[in-house]
Design a protein around this motif. Structure first.
Motif, short mmCIF file in Angstrom:
data_model
loop_
_atom_site.label_atom_id
_atom_site.label_comp_id
_atom_site.label_asym_id
_atom_site.label_seq_id
_atom_site.Cartn_x
_atom_site.Cartn_y
_atom_site.Cartn_z
N ASP A 477 60.87 79.13 94.84
CA ASP A 477 60.60 77.70 94.69
C ASP A 477 60.33 77.01 96.02
O ASP A 477 60.01 75.82 96.04
N ARG A 485 57.12 73.74 90.55
CA ARG A 485 58.50 74.18 90.33
C ARG A 485 58.83 74.19 88.84
O ARG A 485 59.46 75.13 88.33
N GLU A 486 58.39 73.16 88.16
CA GLU A 486 58.68 73.09 86.72
C GLU A 486 57.89 74.15 85.96
O GLU A 486 58.38 74.71 84.98
N GLU A 489 59.89 77.27 86.50
CA GLU A 489 61.10 77.21 85.68
C GLU A 489 60.80 77.57 84.22
O GLU A 489 61.51 78.37 83.62
N ARG A 490 59.75 76.95 83.66
CA ARG A 490 59.43 77.22 82.26
C ARG A 490 59.05 78.69 82.07
O ARG A 490 59.44 79.32 81.08
N ALA A 493 62.22 80.74 82.35
CA ALA A 493 63.10 80.48 81.22
C ALA A 493 62.65 81.25 79.99
O ALA A 493 63.47 81.68 79.16
N ASP A 507 68.92 72.54 90.62
CA ASP A 507 68.12 72.19 89.45
C ASP A 507 67.32 73.39 88.96
O ASP A 507 67.21 73.63 87.76
N PHE A 508 66.75 74.12 89.90
CA PHE A 508 65.96 75.29 89.56
C PHE A 508 66.84 76.36 88.92
O PHE A 508 66.48 76.95 87.88
N GLY A 511 67.63 75.37 85.50
CA GLY A 511 66.45 75.38 84.65
C GLY A 511 66.07 76.76 84.15
O GLY A 511 65.49 76.88 83.06
N ILE A 512 66.35 77.82 84.91
CA ILE A 512 65.97 79.16 84.47
C ILE A 512 67.12 79.86 83.72
O ILE A 512 66.95 81.00 83.28
#
Length: 520
Positions: A477, A485-486, A489-490, A493, A507-508, A511-512
């Motif tokens: 990241d 970054r998002e 993450e998605r 995930a 946050d990262f 998120g994962i």
């Protein structure tokens, strides 16, 4: 708050390209976060404001001194004392301590005897308790970052221009940075994609192609406003499409009505029931009206089409991207087994751990403790000093610099080199879905942003015919904008395989869906 800096009509241009943007803004002595996608020119704006880059147009007016920290070359070569700007004074104290001080040295430090202890306190507080004579080229990336930031904070009355200051900092370093920013009274403009850091700042300024957009209520309110903007944009696009259909229907109805009138006129002309003069006048009037309607329809159609294209381009920038990652799955199967592993560098204790299919592990610890070294041992690119590491299934290691890619080659060339069995059009389609479209797919990687290089690297490691069972990720990241970054993450995930990751972004990590932590 008092204004620290004001700029008017500020723009930058390179070669014969058009200006990146035009910025009219004032920055007060509070703390402002500067956000925007990679490649939009945040670093360029900081250099323009600091005076290190001449503008293509516009002016910058400062009301207080400023200090900029560059993310790429934060600390010059030399000693720690020189990096802090205290080299001459430190040497003066050293001469006095060695019994070689001159009367001028004694006069210079007459009221400054407290400073050496204060310097050591500041260095220890920054997590770098170093001797001021330590050469800076012996420091780690995290230590160099902290040193550059400490030098900035020592300018207590200066407005700070900080470019990605939390990159390369561990969790303790990020907490220290946030605390020092809160205590700094000179004001700061902080270019960052670190959500935890951005939430602590007073104001968010988003850099777009049309200039700087300021949000006064903080980061979370800015993100909520972006979501509302995306929703409003989607409604406007739907409404524009309805208007286009309605306009086309109305135009078609008018064309059909005119055709019926024309047919009726032709029948009347053939029957002789109306005078030729009257029929010619009516025909001329009808043709004139049809011409006006046609021109008006064309203008409305062009206006609606232009509005739709602009809104769709904006929606494309706002809308989240998707990057599906395929994986080899075998629930419960052992993927990594470390047995009494001692890392080749440092003096850490032996590690024994088992990682199973589908698990998500975070390697956690301070800068320099050996996190990246452990990842390389897991990947098999580095042998442990003692012990064994067994791998079961195909593992892929992605380092911070995307070492599997050739930076001098294009995204397309890299992908075809790594996976020659996949045709060019397939890669172009995949790159295009990640906004690396057209000629950008043909640019050398070192001309792309960090986020774009990450997308190419992820395609390279997961887009081949054999999906990986294990992803080993070293601060993936870092240097990524918020959207990238998002995206990452998605993608992670949704990934069904095993993940082992080094990251300092909480946050990262959340998120994962990390469910195991290996603390060094």
């Amino acid at each position: 708050m008092p204004i620290a800096c004001a700029c008017s009509g500020l723009s930058a241009a390179f070669n014969d390209d058009p200006p990146l943007w035009r910025v009219d803004a004032g920055f007060d002595t509070g703390r402002t976060g500067l956000v925007g996608p990679n490649g939009c020119g945040k670093s360029v704006l900081l250099r323009l404001l600091s005076g290190d880059l001449p503008p293509a147009s516009g002016t910058v007016l400062w009301h207080r001194p400023r200090h900029r920290v560059d993310q790429l070359r934060a600390v010059p070569d030399g000693r720690v004392a020189d990096a802090l700007g205290i080299g001459a004074l430190h040497d003066c104290f050293r001469r006095i301590g060695a019994g070689a001080g001159t009367p001028a040295d004694l006069d210079r430090v007459a009221t400054l005897w407290h400073l050496p202890a204060e310097w050591q306190r500041q260095l220890a507080g920054a997590g770098i308790p170093l001797d001021p004579d330590t050469p800076t080229d012996t420091l780690s990336g995290g230590q160099r970052s902290r040193l550059a930031l400490l030098a900035a904070f020592l300018h207590r009355d200066h407005y700070l221009l900080l470019d990605e200051p939390s990159n390369h900092l561990d969790a303790d370093g990020r907490r220290w940075l946030i605390e020092r920013l809160r205590a700094h009274r000179g004001g700061a403009l902080v270019a960052s994609h670190d959500r935890a850091l951005l939430r602590t700042l007073d104001t968010i300024a988003e850099l777009r192609c049309d200039g700087l957009h300021v949000h006064r209520d903080g980061f979370d309110a800015y993100r909520a406003e972006r979501e509302r903007e995306a929703e409003a944009l989607a409604r406007r696009i739907a409404d524009t499409r309805k208007q286009q259909r309605r306009e086309q229907d109305q135009h078609q109805t008018a064309v059909e009505r005119a055709a019926r009138r024309r047919q009726q006129g032709e029948r009347e002309r053939r029957s002789g029931s109306q005078s030729k003069l009257l029929l010619d006048a009516r025909t001329e009037k009808a043709q004139h009206s049809a011409g006006r309607r046609g021109a008006a329809h064309e203008q409305r159609a062009m206006r609606l089409g232009r509005q739709l294209r602009e809104d769709q381009a904006r929606q494309d920038r706002l809308r989240g991207q998707r990057l599906p990652l395929s994986a080899e799955t075998a629930p419960g199967m052992q993927r990594l087994h470390l047995e009494s592993v001692v890392l080749p560098h440092g003096t850490g204790a032996a590690l024994s751990v088992t990682v199973r299919a589908g698990e998500r592990w975070r390697i956690h610890g301070r800068n320099g403790i050996g996190k990246s070294t452990l990842l390389r041992v897991m990947a098999g690119t580095l042998q442990p000093r003692s012990g064994r590491c067994r791998r079961h299934g195909r593992g892929v290691y992605l380092d911070q610099d995307f070492g599997l890619l050739d930076p001098g080659q294009s995204a397309l060339t890299n992908l075809r080199r790594l996976h020659p069995g996949i045709d060019e059009q397939t890669w172009r389609t995949r790159l295009g879905s990640l906004r690396i479209e057209g000629d950008r797919a043909l640019l050398a990687l070192d001309a792309l942003s960090g986020g774009e290089r990450l997308k190419v690297a992820l395609l390279a490691v997961t887009g081949g015919p054999e999906p990986p069972a294990i992803l080993l990720l070293d601060e993936p990241d870092n240097h990524l904008d918020l959207d990238s970054r998002e995206l990452l993450e998605r993608a992670l995930a949704d990934y069904a395989g095993t993940i082992v990751v080094v990251s300092h972004d909480e946050d990262f990590i959340a998120g994962i869906g990390v469910d195991h932590v290996l603390a060094l």
